[in-house]
Scaffold this active site. Structure first.
Site, short mmCIF file in Angstrom:
data_model
loop_
_atom_site.label_atom_id
_atom_site.label_comp_id
_atom_site.label_asym_id
_atom_site.label_seq_id
_atom_site.Cartn_x
_atom_site.Cartn_y
_atom_site.Cartn_z
N HIS A 111 98.14 -7.45 14.46
CA HIS A 111 97.33 -6.49 13.70
C HIS A 111 95.99 -6.13 14.36
CE1 HIS A 111 95.55 -10.21 12.02
NE2 HIS A 111 94.54 -9.48 11.60
N HIS A 112 95.62 -6.86 15.44
CA HIS A 112 94.39 -6.46 16.15
C HIS A 112 94.70 -5.79 17.48
CE1 HIS A 112 91.43 -7.95 13.36
NE2 HIS A 112 92.14 -9.06 13.21
N HIS A 150 98.40 -11.08 6.65
CA HIS A 150 98.01 -10.75 8.03
C HIS A 150 96.95 -11.67 8.62
CE1 HIS A 150 94.95 -8.72 5.65
NE2 HIS A 150 94.19 -8.69 6.71
N ASP A 151 96.05 -12.21 7.78
CA ASP A 151 94.99 -13.07 8.30
C ASP A 151 95.22 -14.54 8.00
OD1 ASP A 151 93.32 -11.51 9.82
OD2 ASP A 151 92.11 -10.84 8.11
N ASP A 205 93.83 -2.16 7.15
CA ASP A 205 92.92 -3.30 7.22
C ASP A 205 91.52 -2.87 7.67
OD1 ASP A 205 92.35 -6.03 6.98
OD2 ASP A 205 92.70 -6.37 9.12
N LYS A 254 93.54 -17.36 9.85
CA LYS A 254 92.12 -17.71 9.68
C LYS A 254 91.94 -19.13 9.13
CE LYS A 254 89.87 -13.26 8.88
NZ LYS A 254 89.28 -12.45 7.80
N HIS A 302 92.79 -16.17 15.65
CA HIS A 302 93.45 -16.20 14.33
C HIS A 302 94.77 -15.43 14.35
CE1 HIS A 302 91.64 -12.22 13.53
NE2 HIS A 302 92.54 -12.10 12.59
FE LIG Z 1 92.52 -10.23 11.33
FE LIG Z 2 92.01 -8.42 6.43
#
Ligand SMILES: [Fe+2]
Ligand SMILES: [Fe+2]
Length: 378
Positions: free
Chosen positions: A292-293, A237-238, A321, A241, A266
């Site tokens: 996811h945000h 998911h990240d 998360d 980044k 990200h």
């Molecule tokens: Fe994230």
């Molecule tokens: Fe995370």
């Protein structure tokens, strides 16, 4: 097998079980499940108390069996050396069939397996499992018929037939399993790369969120396969980044508005990395990464989507998360207790999180807590 045998009710029943055997094997690519199905079916069709499927592992020079059917069997994985004196090793080495009518009277019979399993073997039928190239890939070993009779020619013929039906499926599932493991390992290592810089305990974070996602998906009635995909895809998911600079990612204090806006990118970068993916797992990872945000009430980023417009996989991940992020140490905060983090999730049901996912989280919370308890106790 004699024709007249097939005319009996028992033989007709066996034929039906045989047809069912073929059906149940078709399409099962999960190695463990396939072995379990085969062992259960063979026990049923031939009527035995114990069925071992030994798989040959040339690399570790052993036969191993994960599936062992029968009461009182404590071990679920058995390892026997290729060159040992076990029946499986003998059959696997020579390709011969072993039919021991009375183990007590047989002076060459090895009790090696009985010593591991605590089971008393009276009779044994073991045959090699051969692939279509003619190589031995394992051994089927049956112990003690349910009617207490010795194994006869019919049993031998039937077991050979079942082994030939199962052999190809076992080999395909084993290959599939290896490819799958390689895929998952790559995903896991990619995920670590993404989370490595800004987290003290990357592995724990990935393990926690993937486990929580899995439990949530199961509770929300996703089937086993899809729940597994959600579990594994969540780790990426990240991934976006990787495109965020250290000065922002590792900043201990509060981010300026500009820095925060850059940090929020990200999700977009993650989406770009994973867009147009072909495999199901990366397609789901794409959705999780990009969305996811997002928040249930539309106040999230990057697109301010709301409700069901946010893919369900991302709504699940968002709970997992945020919960784990609250429980973990970060450069900008101390870890929260699981109870406090749980209350945060519940308090933000309907605003940040999908209420249905929060309900599922309430149901699995006792299980989730155990995960953190184990972590602390280690
Ligand atoms: Fe994230
Ligand atoms: Fe995370």
């Amino acid at each position: 097998m004699e024709i007249k045998e097939f005319s009996s009710t028992t033989a007709k029943k066996q034929l039906m079980l045989l047809a069912d055997f073929g059906r149940q094997l078709t399409g099962e690519t999960d190695f463990d499940k396939l072995l379990s199905v085969i062992a259960t079916q063979i026990s049923k069709i031939i009527g035995v108390k114990r069925c071992f499927i030994f798989i040959k592992d040339d690399k570790n020079k052993e036969f191993w069996s994960k599936i062992a059917r029968g009461k009182g069997l404590k071990h679920t994985e058995i390892h026997l050396p290729l060159n040992g004196d076990s029946i499986a090793a003998f059959v696997g080495r020579t390709g011969n069939t072993v039919n021991i009518q009375n183990a007590n009277e047989n002076t060459t019979f090895s009790r090696a397996l009985d010593r591991i399993t605590g089971f008393k073997t009276n009779s044994v039928l073991a045959i090699p499992l051969i692939n279509k190239e003619g190589n031995i890939i394992g051994v089927f070993q049956l112990s003690n018929k349910k009617n207490n009779k010795a194994f006869d020619g019919n049993d031998e013929g039937l077991l050979k037939l079942l082994a030939s039906l199962a052999g190809t499926n076992i080999e395909i599932a084993a290959l599939y399993n290896e490819v799958q493991l390689a895929n998952l390992e790559t995903i896991y290592r990619l995920a670590i790369t993404a989370e490595y810089r800004d987290q003290y305990d990357t592995k724990a974070h990935l393990q926690h969120i993937s486990e929580i996602c899995h439990k949530l998906a199961k509770d929300l009635n996703f089937n086993d396969g899809d729940a597994d995909i959600i579990k594994n895809a969540s780790m990426l998911h990240d991934i976006g980044k990787v495109a965020i600079s250290d000065s922002i990612l590792l900043k201990p204090g509060k981010l300026t508005e500009d820095e925060y806006n850059r940090m929020k990118m990200h999700a977009i970068y993650g989406g770009k990395i994973l867009e147009s993916a072909k495999s199901k797992i990366l397609k789901i990872a794409y959705k999780m990464s990009l969305y996811h945000h997002e928040k249930y009430d539309g106040s999230g980023y990057p697109f301010a989507l709301s409700g069901v417009h946010i893919p369900i996989e991302a709504r699940i991940l968002s709970v997992a998360d945020v919960f784990d992020a609250l429980c973990m140490h970060r450069v900008y905060k101390r870890p929260w207790s699981e109870q406090k983090a749980y209350e945060y999730i519940v308090d933000h049901s309907g605003s940040d999180f999908d209420p249905e996912v929060v309900q599922a989280f309430k149901r699995i919370f006792d299980d989730v807590k155990k995960m953190y308890y184990v972590k602390i106790k280690k």
